[in-house]
Design a protein around this motif. Sequence first.
Motif, short mmCIF file in Angstrom:
data_model
loop_
_atom_site.label_atom_id
_atom_site.label_comp_id
_atom_site.label_asym_id
_atom_site.label_seq_id
_atom_site.Cartn_x
_atom_site.Cartn_y
_atom_site.Cartn_z
N ARG A 15 0.99 -1.00 -0.10
CA ARG A 15 0.13 -0.06 0.02
C ARG A 15 0.79 1.19 -0.16
O ARG A 15 2.23 1.19 0.12
CB ARG A 15 -0.99 0.05 1.34
CG ARG A 15 -0.09 0.06 2.46
CD ARG A 15 -1.08 0.13 3.70
NE ARG A 15 -0.24 0.93 4.75
CZ ARG A 15 0.02 0.12 5.86
NH1 ARG A 15 -0.26 -1.09 6.01
NH2 ARG A 15 0.56 0.63 6.91
N ALA A 16 0.30 2.33 -0.27
CA ALA A 16 1.05 3.65 -0.27
C ALA A 16 0.27 4.62 0.71
O ALA A 16 -0.89 4.47 0.59
CB ALA A 16 1.05 4.20 -1.51
N ARG A 17 1.15 5.51 1.17
CA ARG A 17 0.39 6.34 1.95
C ARG A 17 1.12 7.72 1.88
O ARG A 17 2.31 7.76 2.00
CB ARG A 17 0.68 6.26 3.57
CG ARG A 17 0.21 7.20 4.54
CD ARG A 17 0.02 6.68 5.90
NE ARG A 17 -0.81 5.38 5.89
CZ ARG A 17 -1.07 4.39 6.69
NH1 ARG A 17 0.01 4.45 7.64
NH2 ARG A 17 -2.13 3.69 6.77
N ALA A 56 6.58 17.03 7.72
CA ALA A 56 7.42 16.51 8.93
C ALA A 56 7.66 15.06 9.09
O ALA A 56 8.69 14.83 9.26
CB ALA A 56 6.31 17.15 10.02
N ALA A 57 6.57 14.46 8.70
CA ALA A 57 6.85 12.84 8.55
C ALA A 57 7.88 12.44 7.65
O ALA A 57 8.68 11.72 7.81
CB ALA A 57 5.40 12.19 8.30
N SER A 58 7.89 13.03 6.34
CA SER A 58 8.92 12.75 5.64
C SER A 58 10.17 13.18 5.86
O SER A 58 11.14 12.72 5.70
CB SER A 58 8.54 13.32 3.99
OG SER A 58 8.41 14.77 4.13
N ALA A 59 10.44 14.29 6.49
CA ALA A 59 11.41 14.53 7.09
C ALA A 59 12.07 13.84 8.30
O ALA A 59 13.16 13.38 8.08
CB ALA A 59 11.57 16.15 7.79
N LEU A 60 11.17 13.30 8.96
CA LEU A 60 11.56 12.37 9.96
C LEU A 60 12.02 10.69 9.30
O LEU A 60 12.85 10.27 9.71
CB LEU A 60 10.36 12.01 10.87
CG LEU A 60 10.68 11.20 12.25
CD1 LEU A 60 11.85 11.59 13.02
CD2 LEU A 60 9.21 11.15 13.14
N SER A 72 2.38 8.68 12.43
CA SER A 72 2.20 8.25 11.10
C SER A 72 2.99 7.42 10.49
O SER A 72 2.89 6.55 9.63
CB SER A 72 1.94 9.82 10.06
OG SER A 72 3.18 10.51 10.06
N LEU A 73 4.20 7.56 10.96
CA LEU A 73 5.36 6.38 10.33
C LEU A 73 5.09 5.27 10.95
O LEU A 73 5.34 4.16 10.11
CB LEU A 73 6.78 7.10 10.68
CG LEU A 73 7.28 8.13 9.81
CD1 LEU A 73 8.57 8.80 10.39
CD2 LEU A 73 6.98 8.06 8.46
#
Length: 151
Positions: free
Chosen positions: A20-22, A27-31, A81-82
């Motif tokens: 699946r994709a999300r 902020a979550a992508s930086a983390l 979210s991660l």
Amino acid sequence: MLCVHPAGNDPSPHSRTILRARTLSLAASALALYLYNQYVISPDDPVVETSDMIDHMLAYKRADDTDEAGFQKKSRTAIKSLEDAAIIRPVKGTTRYVVYPVITSILTAERVEALNERYKAIASGTSVAIEHPDSAVDADSEAEAEENGNE
């Protein structure tokens, strides 16, 4: 936008097929980028402390932002979210998280470089931080498209 790569295209011995994709927030992508680096440094023991993740997020906090509670909430939402995307898993009874090997499938070397450049530009003030799919990790949209018949 980060593309999700099936394990067959990734040379990593720890690869998995992503089902699946999300789309993650900025902020979550930086983390996720930070977690990728932590995983690459120590793939045999990819464990990170919650406080280290939040400390890392301080680099993205605007100097004029005085809302500490809001910043903490945004950081914890990014962590959650991660976790929901199955990129990290909490270690029971601690404030630590294990980074799953799937991080190497989600973030390719090219994408890591592109994100690093983007986040450096944001930090230096030469780029505007925009919550936009092109600046986020695409870790549930393909699954939603299939469910909705929108391939």
